[in-house]
Motif scaffolding. Structure first.
Motif, PDB file in Angstrom:
ATOM      1  N   GLU A 141     -10.366   3.521   3.446  1.00 19.19           N
ATOM      2  CA  GLU A 141     -10.041   3.146   4.834  1.00 19.19           C
ATOM      3  C   GLU A 141     -10.076   4.191   5.702  1.00 19.19           C
ATOM      4  N   ASP A 143     -11.900   5.567   9.782  1.00 23.04           N
ATOM      5  CA  ASP A 143     -12.459   4.771  11.062  1.00 23.04           C
ATOM      6  C   ASP A 143     -13.936   5.027  11.500  1.00 23.04           C
ATOM      7  N   MET A 145     -16.469   6.033  14.063  1.00 20.65           N
ATOM      8  CA  MET A 145     -16.546   6.533  15.399  1.00 20.65           C
ATOM      9  C   MET A 145     -17.412   6.476  15.585  1.00 20.65           C
ATOM     10  N   TYR A 155     -16.678   8.940  20.552  1.00 21.60           N
ATOM     11  CA  TYR A 155     -15.333   7.694  20.620  1.00 21.60           C
ATOM     12  C   TYR A 155     -15.099   6.926  19.119  1.00 21.60           C
ATOM     13  N   VAL A 156     -13.923   6.385  19.183  1.00 22.00           N
ATOM     14  CA  VAL A 156     -13.461   5.864  17.951  1.00 22.00           C
ATOM     15  C   VAL A 156     -14.098   4.151  18.058  1.00 22.00           C
ATOM     16  N   ALA A 158     -13.285   1.321  15.772  1.00 23.58           N
ATOM     17  CA  ALA A 158     -12.584   0.718  14.791  1.00 23.58           C
ATOM     18  C   ALA A 158     -11.551   1.882  13.960  1.00 23.58           C
ATOM     19  N   ARG A 159     -10.289   2.121  13.828  1.00 27.20           N
ATOM     20  CA  ARG A 159      -9.715   2.447  13.006  1.00 27.20           C
ATOM     21  C   ARG A 159      -9.099   1.536  11.567  1.00 27.20           C
ATOM     22  N   GLY A 160      -8.841   2.304  10.951  1.00 33.16           N
ATOM     23  CA  GLY A 160      -8.556   1.590   9.727  1.00 33.16           C
ATOM     24  C   GLY A 160      -8.840   0.618   9.065  1.00 33.16           C
ATOM     25  N   GLU A 191     -12.629  -6.021  16.422  1.00 30.92           N
ATOM     26  CA  GLU A 191     -13.176  -4.692  16.027  1.00 30.92           C
ATOM     27  C   GLU A 191     -15.180  -4.798  15.559  1.00 30.92           C
ATOM     28  N   VAL A 206     -18.286   7.850   9.790  1.00 32.53           N
ATOM     29  CA  VAL A 206     -17.302   7.449   9.557  1.00 32.53           C
ATOM     30  C   VAL A 206     -16.272   8.179   9.014  1.00 32.53           C
ATOM     31  N   SER A 207     -15.219   8.747   9.284  1.00 33.74           N
ATOM     32  CA  SER A 207     -14.054   9.470   8.615  1.00 33.74           C
ATOM     33  C   SER A 207     -12.664   8.894   8.130  1.00 33.74           C
ATOM     34  N   TRP A 208     -12.294   9.242   7.185  1.00 25.96           N
ATOM     35  CA  TRP A 208     -11.309   8.915   6.395  1.00 25.96           C
ATOM     36  C   TRP A 208     -10.615  10.033   5.297  1.00 25.96           C
TER      37      TRP A 208
END
Length: 210
Positions: A141, A143, A145, A155-156, A158-160, A191, A206-208
């Protein structure tokens, strides 16, 4: 042997004795046949089976399936998992599959992949940094960016969102333009619109947390 009994009567008695013995054997055979027929009638019929594909060994996501990766097994028709794949040679796994696990359409890249994220939109996302895509695994899952290449503002988007499929054998490092690497994610419809819009002019990363 039987003094006083005429020979003709003795022969008649012997014939009757043989007939009674045969009647007992016939009766016993008829009872056995009737019992066997009743047991067959009462016994449940053999369950109907279907042929399904299972993994011959543990397979990671991104595997291009060939004959050595899959074996056929018979399952009772009522117990076979829904969406069991009947033909998956040449397709790519969207998620890891354990040895002996039934292969379903939701585990391979294709139309059935949407089943993995019921109620969500399945969306391919191009990450400009192909090396970043290789760090992802199906099931992560993340995020998403977006960074403006002109101002550097981030900016983000969509998350998750859930990673459903990842590429294999892609070059590392940013390639830009039509390069990078595609990953498949499951996101809400709203999203999906935001991600698609951002991908047209922004640099996606992406970050997770695992």
């Amino acid at each position: 042997m039987f003094p006083g009994i005429p020979p003709a009567r003795r022969r008649l008695r012997a014939v009757r004795h043989q007939l009674r013995r045969r009647q007992r054997w016939i009766a016993a055979a008829l009872v056995a046949a009737a019992t066997y027929g009743a047991l067959r009638t009462l016994a449940p019929p053999a369950p109907e089976t279907v042929e399904v594909l299972v993994a011959a060994r543990d397979l990671p996501s991104g595997t291009l399936l060939d004959r050595d990766d899959l074996v056929t097994r018979s399952f009772p028709a009522g117990l076979a998992p829904a969406g069991a794949s009947a033909s998956s040679l040449g397709r790519v796994l969207a998620a890891p599959v354990g040895r002996g696990e039934v292969l379903t359409d939701g585990r391979v890249v294709g139309p059935g992949l949407a089943e993995a994220e019921t109620g969500r939109t399945v969306l391919p996302v191009r990450l400009p940094d192909a090396g970043m895509a290789t760090l992802l695994r199906a099931g992560d899952e993340v995020d998403l960016m977006a960074t403006d290449p002109g101002t550097g503002a981030t900016y983000v988007v969509a998350r998750g969102v859930t990673v459903l499929a990842t590429p294999t054998q892609v070059p590392e490092g940013p390639t830009g333009g039509s390069g990078g690497a595609l990953v498949v994610v499951g996101a809400t419809a709203a999203e999906a619109v935001e991600i698609t819009s951002a991908a047209l002019s922004q640099f996606l990363t992406v970050s997770w947390n695992r």
